[in-house]
Design a protein around this motif. Sequence first.
Motif, PDB file in Angstrom:
ATOM      1  N   MET A   1      27.506  49.020  31.778  1.00 22.43           N
ATOM      2  CA  MET A   1      26.799  48.006  32.569  1.00 22.43           C
ATOM      3  C   MET A   1      26.846  48.401  34.058  1.00 22.43           C
ATOM      4  N   ASN A   2      25.692  48.341  34.732  1.00 25.52           N
ATOM      5  CA  ASN A   2      25.676  48.642  36.164  1.00 25.52           C
ATOM      6  C   ASN A   2      25.860  47.349  36.954  1.00 25.52           C
ATOM      7  N   VAL A   3      27.012  47.206  37.592  1.00 22.72           N
ATOM      8  CA  VAL A   3      27.265  45.966  38.337  1.00 22.72           C
ATOM      9  C   VAL A   3      27.367  46.229  39.842  1.00 22.72           C
ATOM     10  N   GLY A   4      26.812  47.378  40.297  1.00 22.24           N
ATOM     11  CA  GLY A   4      26.944  47.737  41.710  1.00 22.24           C
ATOM     12  C   GLY A   4      26.520  46.659  42.686  1.00 22.24           C
ATOM     13  N   PRO A   5      25.229  46.243  42.664  1.00 16.26           N
ATOM     14  CA  PRO A   5      24.776  45.253  43.643  1.00 16.26           C
ATOM     15  C   PRO A   5      25.483  43.914  43.468  1.00 16.26           C
ATOM     16  N   ILE A   6      25.806  43.547  42.239  1.00 15.04           N
ATOM     17  CA  ILE A   6      26.480  42.275  41.999  1.00 15.04           C
ATOM     18  C   ILE A   6      27.876  42.341  42.588  1.00 15.04           C
ATOM     19  N   LYS A   7      28.504  43.483  42.397  1.00 18.64           N
ATOM     20  CA  LYS A   7      29.856  43.660  42.938  1.00 18.64           C
ATOM     21  C   LYS A   7      29.861  43.457  44.458  1.00 18.64           C
ATOM     22  N   ASP A   8      28.812  43.961  45.132  1.00 21.89           N
ATOM     23  CA  ASP A   8      28.749  43.816  46.587  1.00 21.89           C
ATOM     24  C   ASP A   8      28.715  42.345  46.997  1.00 21.89           C
ATOM     25  N   LEU A   9      27.979  41.532  46.240  1.00 19.29           N
ATOM     26  CA  LEU A   9      27.879  40.114  46.570  1.00 19.29           C
ATOM     27  C   LEU A   9      29.243  39.440  46.547  1.00 19.29           C
ATOM     28  N   ARG A  11      32.169  40.822  47.015  1.00 20.42           N
ATOM     29  CA  ARG A  11      33.220  41.659  47.600  1.00 20.42           C
ATOM     30  C   ARG A  11      34.145  40.903  48.552  1.00 20.42           C
ATOM     31  N   VAL A  12      33.579  40.008  49.347  1.00 24.23           N
ATOM     32  CA  VAL A  12      34.407  39.302  50.334  1.00 24.23           C
ATOM     33  C   VAL A  12      35.561  38.597  49.635  1.00 24.23           C
ATOM     34  N   PHE A  13      35.250  37.833  48.612  1.00 28.96           N
ATOM     35  CA  PHE A  13      36.306  37.076  47.944  1.00 28.96           C
ATOM     36  C   PHE A  13      37.160  37.954  47.047  1.00 28.96           C
ATOM     37  N   ASP A  14      36.577  39.029  46.522  1.00 23.26           N
ATOM     38  CA  ASP A  14      37.380  39.921  45.680  1.00 23.26           C
ATOM     39  C   ASP A  14      38.587  40.460  46.443  1.00 23.26           C
ATOM     40  N   PRO A  74      29.520  36.671  40.907  1.00 23.96           N
ATOM     41  CA  PRO A  74      29.318  38.120  41.031  1.00 23.96           C
ATOM     42  C   PRO A  74      30.600  38.871  41.394  1.00 23.96           C
ATOM     43  N   GLY A  75      31.685  38.152  41.615  1.00 30.14           N
ATOM     44  CA  GLY A  75      32.932  38.795  42.050  1.00 30.14           C
ATOM     45  C   GLY A  75      33.768  39.224  40.844  1.00 30.14           C
ATOM     46  N   VAL A  76      33.894  40.540  40.673  1.00 29.39           N
ATOM     47  CA  VAL A  76      34.623  41.070  39.510  1.00 29.39           C
ATOM     48  C   VAL A  76      36.074  40.585  39.508  1.00 29.39           C
ATOM     49  N   GLU A  77      36.724  40.656  40.684  1.00 23.48           N
ATOM     50  CA  GLU A  77      38.139  40.289  40.748  1.00 23.48           C
ATOM     51  C   GLU A  77      38.323  38.777  40.601  1.00 23.48           C
ATOM     52  N   MET A  78      37.433  38.015  41.223  1.00 28.56           N
ATOM     53  CA  MET A  78      37.536  36.556  41.110  1.00 28.56           C
ATOM     54  C   MET A  78      37.375  36.148  39.641  1.00 28.56           C
ATOM     55  N   LEU A  79      36.348  36.691  38.995  1.00 33.42           N
ATOM     56  CA  LEU A  79      36.078  36.323  37.606  1.00 33.42           C
ATOM     57  C   LEU A  79      37.194  36.806  36.668  1.00 33.42           C
ATOM     58  N   THR A  90      41.847  27.897  27.289  1.00 30.80           N
ATOM     59  CA  THR A  90      40.585  27.231  27.631  1.00 30.80           C
ATOM     60  C   THR A  90      39.396  27.811  26.849  1.00 30.80           C
ATOM     61  N   PRO A  91      39.361  27.665  25.540  1.00 27.73           N
ATOM     62  CA  PRO A  91      38.133  28.023  24.836  1.00 27.73           C
ATOM     63  C   PRO A  91      37.045  27.050  25.303  1.00 27.73           C
ATOM     64  N   GLY A  92      35.775  27.447  25.195  1.00 25.97           N
ATOM     65  CA  GLY A  92      34.727  26.559  25.693  1.00 25.97           C
ATOM     66  C   GLY A  92      34.292  26.960  27.080  1.00 25.97           C
ATOM     67  N   VAL A  93      34.828  28.099  27.566  1.00 30.79           N
ATOM     68  CA  VAL A  93      34.386  28.647  28.850  1.00 30.79           C
ATOM     69  C   VAL A  93      33.787  30.034  28.604  1.00 30.79           C
ATOM     70  N   ALA A  94      32.546  30.223  29.062  1.00 36.40           N
ATOM     71  CA  ALA A  94      31.930  31.552  28.999  1.00 36.40           C
ATOM     72  C   ALA A  94      31.841  32.078  30.424  1.00 36.40           C
ATOM     73  N   ALA A  95      32.413  33.251  30.676  1.00 40.82           N
ATOM     74  CA  ALA A  95      32.369  33.827  32.031  1.00 40.82           C
ATOM     75  C   ALA A  95      31.257  34.867  32.106  1.00 40.82           C
ATOM     76  N   VAL A  96      30.402  34.732  33.116  1.00 42.88           N
ATOM     77  CA  VAL A  96      29.242  35.622  33.243  1.00 42.88           C
ATOM     78  C   VAL A  96      29.246  36.252  34.636  1.00 42.88           C
ATOM     79  N   LEU A  97      29.274  37.580  34.671  1.00 40.66           N
ATOM     80  CA  LEU A  97      29.225  38.298  35.948  1.00 40.66           C
ATOM     81  C   LEU A  97      27.764  38.368  36.381  1.00 40.66           C
TER      82      LEU A  97
END
Length: 256
Positions: A1-9, A11-14, A74-79, A90-97
């Motif tokens: 999966m290419n998450v380059g641009p999403i990762k940039d979004l 980044r601050v919080f990551d 979009p934050g890899v580390e936050m997610l 916590t089943p019932g949570v779907a995490a989407v990057l």
Amino acid sequence: MNVGPIKDLGRVFDRVADAYDAGRPGYPDEIFRALNELTGVDLDGATTVDVGAGTGIMTRALRARGSHVIAVDPGVEMLARLISRSEGDTPGVAAVLADGNALPLADGVADLVTYAQSWHWLDPVVSIAEARRVLRPEGAIVGCWNLHHAGQADWLAAYEARLAEAVPTYWGPAVEQWSVPPIAAAFEVIEERWIPWTRLVGIDDFLLDLRSHSYMAAMSPRSAHELVERQRAELREAFPEGVLSVPMRVYLAVGR
Ligand SMILES: C[S@@+](CC[C@H](N)C(=O)[O-])C[C@H]1O[C@@H](n2cnc3c(N)ncnc32)[C@H](O)[C@@H]1O
């Protein structure tokens, strides 16, 4: 999966994901009662898209009240922190990057779209159009911000003033022109509410919270460290027992 641009979004919080996870407060119960009253949506069984879910503070609160939550960030580390805390308990949570301005979701699937301290990071027009697209016709959009109520305590006003003085990109209650993000302008029908509450917190955790703010992440590590230590010294002098009673208030806005 290419998450380059999403990762940039994200980044601050990551860069401050650990401090965010450990230091930020939760939301008071009252906002969930108000949310139900203002939207008419019963959280129990509702499908909620939590946009800008971060480490999952709001996601977990929604899930604990019975909502099925699609947590988008979009934050890899936050997610990653949201996922590690969700596993098992916590089943019932779907995490989407993903980017909240381009939700990878079908039309009309959600009862609620929530932005907990996050809408100001998104495009104000595109994000709301996306929220409307994924909502069912009777669904609602919810924005909320958990804020220091600096006018309620001199020590907190002084703390914010020290931040304003030291942090070039500080934006908060110590700035005269500061106001809540203009989410109300994005809706035709809006309900707003201010919900006061008090946070009891140790000085060290309070300063972890400070470290998790984007304006701190943007400073040099040395300047950030010096500022945190200055705040620590001031707070310890004022509260030698090491515990703070912080006046807070949540701004809640609901749009349809
Ligand atoms: C202040 S945090 C809020 C986290 C969480 N909702 C909470 O209540 O603590 C803001 C979050 O918005 C996310 N964010 C930034 N740009 C975004 C975008 N375009 N789409 C979705 N989320 C975004 C950041 O990665 C960060 O996790």
